[in-house]
Design an enzyme around this catalytic site. Structure first.
Site, PDB file in Angstrom:
ATOM      1  N   SER A 103       1.066  -1.242   0.365  1.00 51.07           N
ATOM      2  CA  SER A 103       0.498  -0.173   0.323  1.00 51.07           C
ATOM      3  C   SER A 103       0.695   1.094  -0.021  1.00 51.07           C
ATOM      4  O   SER A 103       1.801   0.990  -0.605  1.00 51.07           O
ATOM      5  CB  SER A 103      -0.905  -0.171   0.941  1.00 51.07           C
ATOM      6  OG  SER A 103      -1.819   0.872   0.960  1.00 51.07           O
ATOM      7  N   ASP A 110      -8.869  -4.963  -6.424  1.00 44.78           N
ATOM      8  CA  ASP A 110      -8.095  -4.143  -5.170  1.00 44.78           C
ATOM      9  C   ASP A 110      -9.405  -2.773  -5.386  1.00 44.78           C
ATOM     10  O   ASP A 110      -9.533  -2.063  -6.123  1.00 44.78           O
ATOM     11  CB  ASP A 110      -7.043  -3.508  -5.792  1.00 44.78           C
ATOM     12  CG  ASP A 110      -5.878  -2.111  -4.066  1.00 44.78           C
ATOM     13  OD1 ASP A 110      -7.020  -2.206  -3.779  1.00 44.78           O
ATOM     14  OD2 ASP A 110      -4.989  -2.148  -4.607  1.00 44.78           O
ATOM     15  N   HIS A 164      -7.166  -5.472  -1.765  1.00 45.29           N
ATOM     16  CA  HIS A 164      -5.620  -4.786  -1.164  1.00 45.29           C
ATOM     17  C   HIS A 164      -5.089  -5.618  -0.667  1.00 45.29           C
ATOM     18  O   HIS A 164      -3.817  -5.368  -0.112  1.00 45.29           O
ATOM     19  CB  HIS A 164      -6.655  -3.531  -0.944  1.00 45.29           C
ATOM     20  CG  HIS A 164      -5.435  -2.486  -0.621  1.00 45.29           C
ATOM     21  ND1 HIS A 164      -4.980  -1.778  -1.693  1.00 45.29           N
ATOM     22  CD2 HIS A 164      -4.720  -1.521   0.338  1.00 45.29           C
ATOM     23  CE1 HIS A 164      -3.842  -1.087  -1.192  1.00 45.29           C
ATOM     24  NE2 HIS A 164      -4.055  -1.316   0.289  1.00 45.29           N
TER      25      HIS A 164
END
Length: 456
Positions: free
Chosen positions: A266, A360, A394
């Site tokens: 991330s 995601d 994600h």
């Protein structure tokens, strides 16, 4: 057999047990248990090869002692550190021997369908919506209770799988040297070992799950907090903080240099890209669902500043689940006005592994991985590999971590969607975990594959 006959037989059995106890004055062990339905059961659950394992290891779950063709339900439950209950279940039909083996018995319904040996684990779901499994204390195992139920709901057998994070001989050393705040994990054995700096999600605090699991596999791993330290306020990021962390790791006598590895996910991924571009001594960088631009906060290093790529919160969409879909909120790094935010990764000497999830919902990870690859190619470099995972969201974590499709976003301060569907996400986590280890062994230390790994 009628219910009355079953009750009479149970009463007779207890009478004989009491009589035997009084005559022998020895304790009696009751081997057959009467369920609420009046039926006795000799069913049992086995967890193989043993009931205690490392968290990232698969196990074999079997049930024996059922009638051939008998329908039964297998349930799993886990309570996390915050007291949140996670549950999963699947229905099966016993084979001709009265057995159920999750390696070859298809689930007919429940949390998943088909043959899924670890389905009970990756499909665990919190009772409370928008909840991610809470795990900070890696010294304590996760206990997954497995139960075998009749179709009427009676519990026929139980077993517990103890899923451990720190293997035997792995050392956990808190690091608070006044500049960095983190934890160091050192594998058992003589060493030295390849070294990896692990950077978890920005705003998630210090996470030790990946570092200790990697240390079990023969890597020295340092994880550091990314905000909240006196030298790293939330208003800006100073790359010197992470440079100090790298120097600390590199100077440790158990670390085999000179090159180090970076593992990030991330927002931390763009920090890893910046470190690879501006700091020496990095040989291998893994970025999971990351952006190719510097996101959210200005990045400072020795007088140079990379401006942040910002979000437009008005683009967030409130879904019927109550969580926000924020995928479209990040500005486009390809736009002319945002070019200064893009990280000059062509300056890096390391090899990159980009992992991107097609589903995601945090942002467009596939686009950013493609842009990073394009920039490297334009500068005549092929020092990268891109992995794309369909059906994954994600939060790509370690194997068998329950899928989290939505939860609280510490920076956004709202519940947000992360995306992914449980089966595809679980398959991606298992595959990526193997590839990360192979990638670091290939580019950090060819001999590391022969190091002893931690065991229970």
């Amino acid at each position: 057999r009628s219910r009355r006959e079953a009750d009479i037989n149970c009463d007779v059995s207890m009478f004989l047990l009491r009589a035997n106890y009084k005559s022998s004055l020895q304790p009696i062990k009751l081997l057959r248990v009467c369920s609420r339905s009046g039926m006795s059961s000799e069913a049992q659950i086995q967890i193989l090869p043993r009931s205690r394992c490392l968290f990232d290891e698969p196990v074999q779950v079997t049930a024996q002692g059922l009638r051939p063709g008998q329908a039964a339900e297998v349930r799993a439950k886990l309570t996390d550190e915050k007291g949140e209950l996670f549950q999963s279940s699947a229905t099966y039909t016993a084979d001709s021997n009265g057995d159920i083996d999750l390696r070859c018995s298809p689930a007919l319904g429940g949390s998943f369908r088909g043959i899924e040996p670890m389905g009970l684990f990756w499909s665990l779901k919190a009772n409370t919506p928008h909840t991610k499994l809470a795990k900070k204390d890696v010294s304590r195992a996760c206990l997954v209770e497995i139960e075998l139920h009749s179709t009427g709901g009676d519990i026929l057998a139980t077993a517990t799988n103890e899923r451990v994070f720190i293997g035997e001989g792995v050392r956990r050393i808190p690091v608070t040297d006044g500049t960095i705040n983190g934890t160091l994990f050192i594998p058992p054995g003589q060493g030295p070992f390849p070294g990896v700096l692990d950077l978890y999600v920005f705003g998630g605090g210090l996470s030790e799950i990946r570092p200790c699991l990697l240390a079990n596999r023969g890597f020295v791993v340092l994880t550091v907090a990314l905000y909240g330290c006196q030298d790293m306020p939330m208003s800006t990021i100073n790359l010197e903080y992470l440079e100090h962390a790298l120097n600390f790791l590199r100077s440790h006598p158990q670390v085999k240099g000179p090159g180090l590895g970076l593992l990030a996910i991330s927002k931390s991924g763009d920090l890893a890209l910046s470190m690879s571009s501006f700091l020496p001594g990095i040989s291998a960088t893994v970025c999971i669902n990351s952006c190719n631009a510097n996101v959210m906060l200005p990045l400072h290093y020795k007088g140079r500043v990379i401006p942040p790529l910002m979000f437009d919160p008005h683009r967030a969409v409130l879904t019927e689940t109550g969580a926000l879909d924020v995928k479209a909120t990040l500005h486009d790094p390809r736009a002319p006005e945002n070019r200064a935010t893009v990280i000059p990764i062509e300056q890096a000497d390391c090899t990159f592994l980009f992992a991107a999830s097609e589903d995601d919902k945090n942002w467009d990870s596939c686009l950013y991985a493609e842009e990073a690859a394009r920039r490297l190619r334009e500068h005549g470099k092929e020092n990268f590999k891109v992995l794309v995972y369909p059906g994954a969201g994600h939060y790509l974590d370690c194997p068998y971590m329950p899928h989290c499709s939505s939860s609280y976003h510490a920076v956004n301060r709202n519940m947000v969607l992360w995306g992914g569907e449980p089966k595809g996400h679980a398959e991606a986590q298992v595959d990526l975990w193997k590839r990360i280890q192979a990638f670091f062994r290939e580019h950090l230390d060819e001999e590391s594959r022969y190091h002893d790994q931690a065991r229970l």
